[in-house]
Design a protein around this motif. Structure first.
Motif, PDB file in Angstrom:
ATOM      1  N   MET A 144     -11.267 -10.975 -76.569  1.00  0.00           N
ATOM      2  CA  MET A 144     -11.837 -12.084 -77.449  1.00  0.00           C
ATOM      3  C   MET A 144     -13.595 -12.770 -76.650  1.00  0.00           C
ATOM      4  SD  MET A 144      -9.028 -15.370 -77.373  1.00  0.00           S
ATOM      5  CE  MET A 144      -7.576 -14.968 -78.135  1.00  0.00           C
ATOM      6  N   ALA A 145     -14.098 -11.098 -77.466  1.00  0.00           N
ATOM      7  CA  ALA A 145     -15.946 -12.075 -77.008  1.00  0.00           C
ATOM      8  C   ALA A 145     -16.085 -11.170 -75.552  1.00  0.00           C
ATOM      9  CB  ALA A 145     -16.449 -12.489 -78.183  1.00  0.00           C
ATOM     10  N   TRP A 146     -15.947 -11.743 -74.988  1.00  0.00           N
ATOM     11  CA  TRP A 146     -15.896 -11.580 -73.596  1.00  0.00           C
ATOM     12  C   TRP A 146     -15.512 -10.081 -72.732  1.00  0.00           C
ATOM     13  CZ3 TRP A 146     -12.950 -16.281 -74.478  1.00  0.00           C
ATOM     14  CH2 TRP A 146     -14.175 -17.157 -74.047  1.00  0.00           C
ATOM     15  N   ALA A 147     -16.419  -9.280 -72.356  1.00  0.00           N
ATOM     16  CA  ALA A 147     -16.271  -7.780 -72.019  1.00  0.00           C
ATOM     17  C   ALA A 147     -14.828  -8.285 -70.862  1.00  0.00           C
ATOM     18  CB  ALA A 147     -17.269  -7.215 -71.602  1.00  0.00           C
ATOM     19  N   GLY A 148     -14.566  -9.125 -70.429  1.00  0.00           N
ATOM     20  CA  GLY A 148     -13.448  -9.290 -69.601  1.00  0.00           C
ATOM     21  C   GLY A 148     -13.561  -8.837 -67.933  1.00  0.00           C
ATOM     22  N   ARG A 149     -14.953  -8.268 -67.593  1.00  0.00           N
ATOM     23  CA  ARG A 149     -14.823  -7.933 -66.491  1.00  0.00           C
ATOM     24  C   ARG A 149     -16.055  -8.304 -65.909  1.00  0.00           C
ATOM     25  NH1 ARG A 149     -15.773  -0.839 -66.292  1.00  0.00           N
ATOM     26  NH2 ARG A 149     -16.742  -1.177 -68.698  1.00  0.00           N
ATOM     27  N   ILE A 150     -16.570  -7.976 -64.842  1.00  0.00           N
ATOM     28  CA  ILE A 150     -17.663  -8.399 -63.556  1.00  0.00           C
ATOM     29  C   ILE A 150     -17.786  -7.333 -62.974  1.00  0.00           C
ATOM     30  CG2 ILE A 150     -17.407 -10.713 -64.323  1.00  0.00           C
ATOM     31  CD1 ILE A 150     -16.473 -10.817 -60.711  1.00  0.00           C
ATOM     32  N   GLY A 165     -25.691  -9.550 -77.485  1.00  0.00           N
ATOM     33  CA  GLY A 165     -25.307  -8.201 -77.945  1.00  0.00           C
ATOM     34  C   GLY A 165     -24.476  -8.252 -79.191  1.00  0.00           C
ATOM     35  N   THR A 166     -24.050  -9.454 -79.686  1.00  0.00           N
ATOM     36  CA  THR A 166     -23.495  -9.330 -80.766  1.00  0.00           C
ATOM     37  C   THR A 166     -24.398  -9.551 -82.018  1.00  0.00           C
ATOM     38  OG1 THR A 166     -22.852 -11.670 -80.722  1.00  0.00           O
ATOM     39  CG2 THR A 166     -21.648 -10.380 -79.758  1.00  0.00           C
ATOM     40  N   MET A 167     -23.713 -10.208 -83.075  1.00  0.00           N
ATOM     41  CA  MET A 167     -24.764 -10.101 -84.026  1.00  0.00           C
ATOM     42  C   MET A 167     -25.419 -11.300 -84.644  1.00  0.00           C
ATOM     43  SD  MET A 167     -24.713  -7.510 -86.248  1.00  0.00           S
ATOM     44  CE  MET A 167     -25.327  -8.013 -87.734  1.00  0.00           C
ATOM     45  N   ALA A 168     -24.675 -12.270 -84.002  1.00  0.00           N
ATOM     46  CA  ALA A 168     -25.696 -13.611 -83.303  1.00  0.00           C
ATOM     47  C   ALA A 168     -27.218 -13.415 -83.056  1.00  0.00           C
ATOM     48  CB  ALA A 168     -24.581 -14.023 -82.990  1.00  0.00           C
ATOM     49  N   LYS A 225     -35.033  -3.599 -55.362  1.00  0.00           N
ATOM     50  CA  LYS A 225     -35.740  -3.389 -56.644  1.00  0.00           C
ATOM     51  C   LYS A 225     -35.375  -3.802 -57.629  1.00  0.00           C
ATOM     52  CE  LYS A 225     -39.992  -2.077 -57.426  1.00  0.00           C
ATOM     53  NZ  LYS A 225     -41.310  -3.496 -56.564  1.00  0.00           N
ATOM     54  N   ALA A 226     -34.412  -2.929 -58.586  1.00  0.00           N
ATOM     55  CA  ALA A 226     -34.506  -3.394 -59.774  1.00  0.00           C
ATOM     56  C   ALA A 226     -32.896  -2.726 -60.153  1.00  0.00           C
ATOM     57  CB  ALA A 226     -34.931  -1.801 -60.465  1.00  0.00           C
ATOM     58  N   ILE A 227     -32.333  -3.011 -61.698  1.00  0.00           N
ATOM     59  CA  ILE A 227     -30.894  -2.787 -62.300  1.00  0.00           C
ATOM     60  C   ILE A 227     -31.247  -1.754 -63.664  1.00  0.00           C
ATOM     61  CG2 ILE A 227     -28.824  -3.691 -62.818  1.00  0.00           C
ATOM     62  CD1 ILE A 227     -29.746  -5.788 -61.651  1.00  0.00           C
ATOM     63  N   GLY A 228     -31.174  -0.384 -64.088  1.00  0.00           N
ATOM     64  CA  GLY A 228     -31.205  -0.001 -64.550  1.00  0.00           C
ATOM     65  C   GLY A 228     -30.212   0.382 -65.712  1.00  0.00           C
ATOM     66  N   VAL A 229     -29.333  -0.018 -66.598  1.00  0.00           N
ATOM     67  CA  VAL A 229     -28.763  -0.615 -67.861  1.00  0.00           C
ATOM     68  C   VAL A 229     -28.634   0.674 -68.647  1.00  0.00           C
ATOM     69  CG1 VAL A 229     -26.617  -1.920 -68.599  1.00  0.00           C
ATOM     70  CG2 VAL A 229     -28.161  -2.866 -66.467  1.00  0.00           C
ATOM     71  N   ARG A 230     -27.724   1.330 -69.092  1.00  0.00           N
ATOM     72  CA  ARG A 230     -27.524   2.125 -70.695  1.00  0.00           C
ATOM     73  C   ARG A 230     -25.977   2.418 -71.178  1.00  0.00           C
ATOM     74  NH1 ARG A 230     -28.101   3.197 -74.828  1.00  0.00           N
ATOM     75  NH2 ARG A 230     -27.847   5.025 -76.026  1.00  0.00           N
ATOM     76  N   GLY A 231     -25.589   0.964 -71.956  1.00  0.00           N
ATOM     77  CA  GLY A 231     -24.016   1.063 -72.369  1.00  0.00           C
ATOM     78  C   GLY A 231     -23.868   1.252 -73.437  1.00  0.00           C
ATOM     79  N   THR A 232     -23.393   2.115 -74.026  1.00  0.00           N
ATOM     80  CA  THR A 232     -22.706   3.164 -75.376  1.00  0.00           C
ATOM     81  C   THR A 232     -21.632   2.304 -75.778  1.00  0.00           C
ATOM     82  OG1 THR A 232     -21.872   5.056 -74.572  1.00  0.00           O
ATOM     83  CG2 THR A 232     -24.127   4.692 -74.988  1.00  0.00           C
ATOM     84  N   LYS A 233     -20.837   1.728 -75.113  1.00  0.00           N
ATOM     85  CA  LYS A 233     -19.445   0.843 -75.969  1.00  0.00           C
ATOM     86  C   LYS A 233     -20.006   0.300 -77.052  1.00  0.00           C
ATOM     87  CE  LYS A 233     -17.344   1.189 -71.668  1.00  0.00           C
ATOM     88  NZ  LYS A 233     -16.145   0.230 -71.060  1.00  0.00           N
ATOM     89  N   GLY A 234     -20.726  -0.898 -77.117  1.00  0.00           N
ATOM     90  CA  GLY A 234     -20.982  -1.689 -78.549  1.00  0.00           C
ATOM     91  C   GLY A 234     -20.404  -2.694 -77.603  1.00  0.00           C
ATOM     92  N   VAL A 235     -20.250  -4.257 -78.951  1.00  0.00           N
ATOM     93  CA  VAL A 235     -19.250  -5.207 -77.959  1.00  0.00           C
ATOM     94  C   VAL A 235     -18.631  -5.023 -79.229  1.00  0.00           C
ATOM     95  CG1 VAL A 235     -19.880  -7.803 -77.842  1.00  0.00           C
ATOM     96  CG2 VAL A 235     -21.772  -5.758 -77.155  1.00  0.00           C
TER      97      VAL A 235
END
Length: 615
Positions: free
Chosen positions: A1-7, A67-70, A198-208
């Motif tokens: 339901m929209a949330w990824a469900g994890r932290i 990350g959605t179409m909104a 110093k930083a947070i680098g993120v690469r996501g390929t799963k989509g929402v």
């Protein structure tokens, strides 16, 4: 339901990264981003914690629509106890980083403890790992982001980082992503730096995924985008002129704070306005503004990209600043310009570049310089102390101060402490134009009465983005109210504050509220998350979030005495414009506001209010 469900929980002291399931009951009660992350924060952190101690925590959080179409669904927030204020801090940013975190499959990241050495976090979908940041410590944001991408051979990685301001302890350092989008206020970058992060680098390929009712969601987002397109502000004004569209408007109505709020109108406003950014320069025939730019999924595109005059004194022999980069927003143009009496557009653009490059809030910086210039005008501060003649209107002083402040050098160390601490040190605390230690944005509350109440009661210190009554008092959105009267402003401020908390928590931009109401947001949240998210329930959630933040501040030691404005705004009438002769009527509005909120006369939520909101 929209949330990824994890932290993702990162213990910097131990160097560990662990996945945890999202508390879905809290998600239902607080939605996401600002509300949900603040719930986690207040449950886990003692309100008395020193913001810069290892015991403090700091959270990067997205909303369920991120990350959605909104439209504008690229937002994320950084939540902690502010280094500048000691109050609850939630600073919001756009760009692409938030959407990337969602596409990697995470709702938020909680950082706790302190690393023994500088580190940065890299997230690649399910994989999260801390890395040695020695090679980027001491580097600017503009150097850090490409360096991380190159090291990990991932050009599409998105980076959220601090510059030198966050490392040197500037109390209003921000967190910058995508080179010039920022979670800019309250010192969230200072807290990040105190943890050697110093930083947070993120690469996501799963989509929402996980949209509850995809067909209904697409129908809702399509309808909402049309509302934005058809609106004069979100469909025309902001795309063309950005937030700078307000400079001449606010100046004309006599609510543009000038020379540390001595005046309410700036004779040089036209020189630093949106219109001026469009005009060809005499020196090279080119305009300051190159183009507009949009964040992830945004149909408004209010961002500015500017290119500085290469012959301007600030960039002579500095070719690194010749390229196009993030241009002036209204708040920054005001703080670097009118607040100091400076009408040099190129100097303001350069100072804004430095703030972006080194991760420093231009609002608090510029407003603090305004206090410095007033102290100089009074003879309290001298050229010998500061290294420059700092009279109001000096572009040279502005450029000098921005460079030494981000480096933490000389008098810049004092400017980096903010106006509250600086003015108190030199014996004139009333010259700090701030609430709860955070400097005002670009609206004088003698000319826009409701903003005075919004500033005074804001949970993160003086802020326009916690209850933007300018929409109603100036632009007539959703209804026109008289900016010069106090009647009805308590209910107006409360309504804006509660609604804004919902938009911030959903993962969309607050600028959508120029066109959207909760009735436009509700179908999107209901289709994406829960059908139980009715307009009435969303209103209650916004109120719940506001009261939760308030209670944290009360536990931290803030009282009704902190719901106040500087003496100048309460006792020195506006000298010119429509508000001439007026002071802010906070004394009339505040008791009405407490009553509307269901708080006692001390500004504390009553038992009945707490029970009604489930606190």
């Amino acid at each position: 339901m929209a949330w990824a469900g994890r932290i993702l929980r990162v213990n910097l002291t131990a160097g560990t990264c662990k996945s945890e399931p999202l508390n879905m009951q809290w998600a239902r009660d607080y939605i996401g981003q600002r509300g949900l992350a603040t719930k986690y924060y207040v449950e886990e952190v003692d309100a008395k914690v020193d913001p810069l101690s290892p015991a403090n925590k700091i959270i990067w959080a997205t909303g369920p629509l991120t990350g959605t179409m909104a439209s504008t669904g690229g937002r994320y927030s950084v939540i902690t106890k502010g280094a500048l204020t000691g109050a609850i801090a939630c600073s919001n940013s756009g760009g692409y980083w938030g959407a990337e975190l969602r596409m990697a499959g995470w709702d938020m990241i909680i950082f706790e403890g302190k690393s023994a050495k500088p580190v940065y976090l890299v997230i690649e979908d399910d994989k999260a790992e801390l890395h040695d940041a020695a090679f980027i410590w001491g580097k600017s944001v503009w150097e850090t982001e490409p360096a991380i991408k190159a090291k990990h051979q991932e050009p599409q990685m998105r980076v959220s980082s601090i510059g030198r301001a966050g490392e040197t302890g500037c109390l209003y350092a921000g967190v910058v992503n995508d080179l010039h989008r920022a979670a800019g206020r309250s010192g969230v970058g200072t807290v990040m730096g105190s943890k050697n992060l110093k930083a947070i680098g993120v690469r996501g390929t799963k989509g929402v995924g996980n949209i509850r009712d995809f067909k209904a969601f697409m129908q809702a987002t399509t309808a909402a985008k049309k509302v934005l397109h058809d609106n004069a502000v979100t469909g025309q004004g902001l795309p063309t002129y950005g937030t700078q569209v307000l400079m001449n408007v606010i100046n004309t109505m006599g609510a543009l704070p000038t020379r540390n709020h001595r005046d309410v109108q700036f004779e040089g406003a036209k020189d630093i306005s949106a219109e001026a950014m469009h005009e060809p320069r005499k020196s090279d025939g080119k305009a300051n503004l190159v183009t507009n730019q949009a964040c992830f999924g945004c149909t408004i595109a209010c961002g500015r990209i500017s290119k500085i005059d290469e012959k301007h004194f600030s960039v002579v022999n500095r070719p690194q600043y010749f390229g196009a980069s993030g241009g002036l927003e209204y708040e920054a143009a005001w703080a670097l310009g009118a607040a100091n009496g400076v009408n040099d557009l190129e100097a303001l653009t350069f100072a804004n570049y430095i703030c972006n490059e080194q991760g420093m809030d231009p609002i608090s910086f510029g407003a603090t310089v305004g206090a410095v210039m007033e102290l100089y005008d009074m003879g309290v501060l001298t050229k010998e102390q500061m290294g420059i003649d700092a009279k109001f209107g000096s572009a040279e002083a502005l450029v000098h101060f921005v460079e030494i402040t981000v480096k933490g050098e000389g008098f810049g160390k004092e400017i980096a402490q903010g106006s509250k601490r600086l003015t108190a040190k030199y014996g004139y605390p009333d010259l700090s134009m701030s609430v709860k230690g955070q400097e005002f944005p670009a609206y004088d509350s003698r000319g826009i009465q409701g903003m005075g109440l919004a500033y005074a009661t804001s949970n993160r210190g003086a802020c326009h983005l916690r209850g933007y009554t300018v929409a109603s008092e100036v632009l007539g959105i959703p209804v026109k109210t008289d900016p010069l009267v106090t009647e009805g402003k308590a209910d107006l401020v409360k309504a804006f504050q509660d609604a804004t908390a919902v938009f911030d928590s959903a993962g969309v931009c607050v600028f959508t509220t120029f066109a959207w109401t909760l009735a436009d947001l509700q179908p999107q949240l209901a289709a994406a998350c829960l059908s139980e998210f009715t307009v009435e329930e969303l209103g209650k959630i916004g109120e719940r979030i506001w009261n939760m933040e308030r209670e944290f501040n009360n536990r931290a030691g803030f009282t009704n005495k902190d719901d106040n404005l500087p003496k100048r705004l309460l006792t020195e009438p506006a000298k010119t414009g429509p508000a001439k002769g007026l002071v802010n009527g906070l004394d009339k509005m505040l008791p009405e506001y407490y009553k509307a909120r269901g708080w006692d006369t001390e500004g504390r939520p009553t038992k009945e209010t707490r029970a009604r909101l489930g606190l």
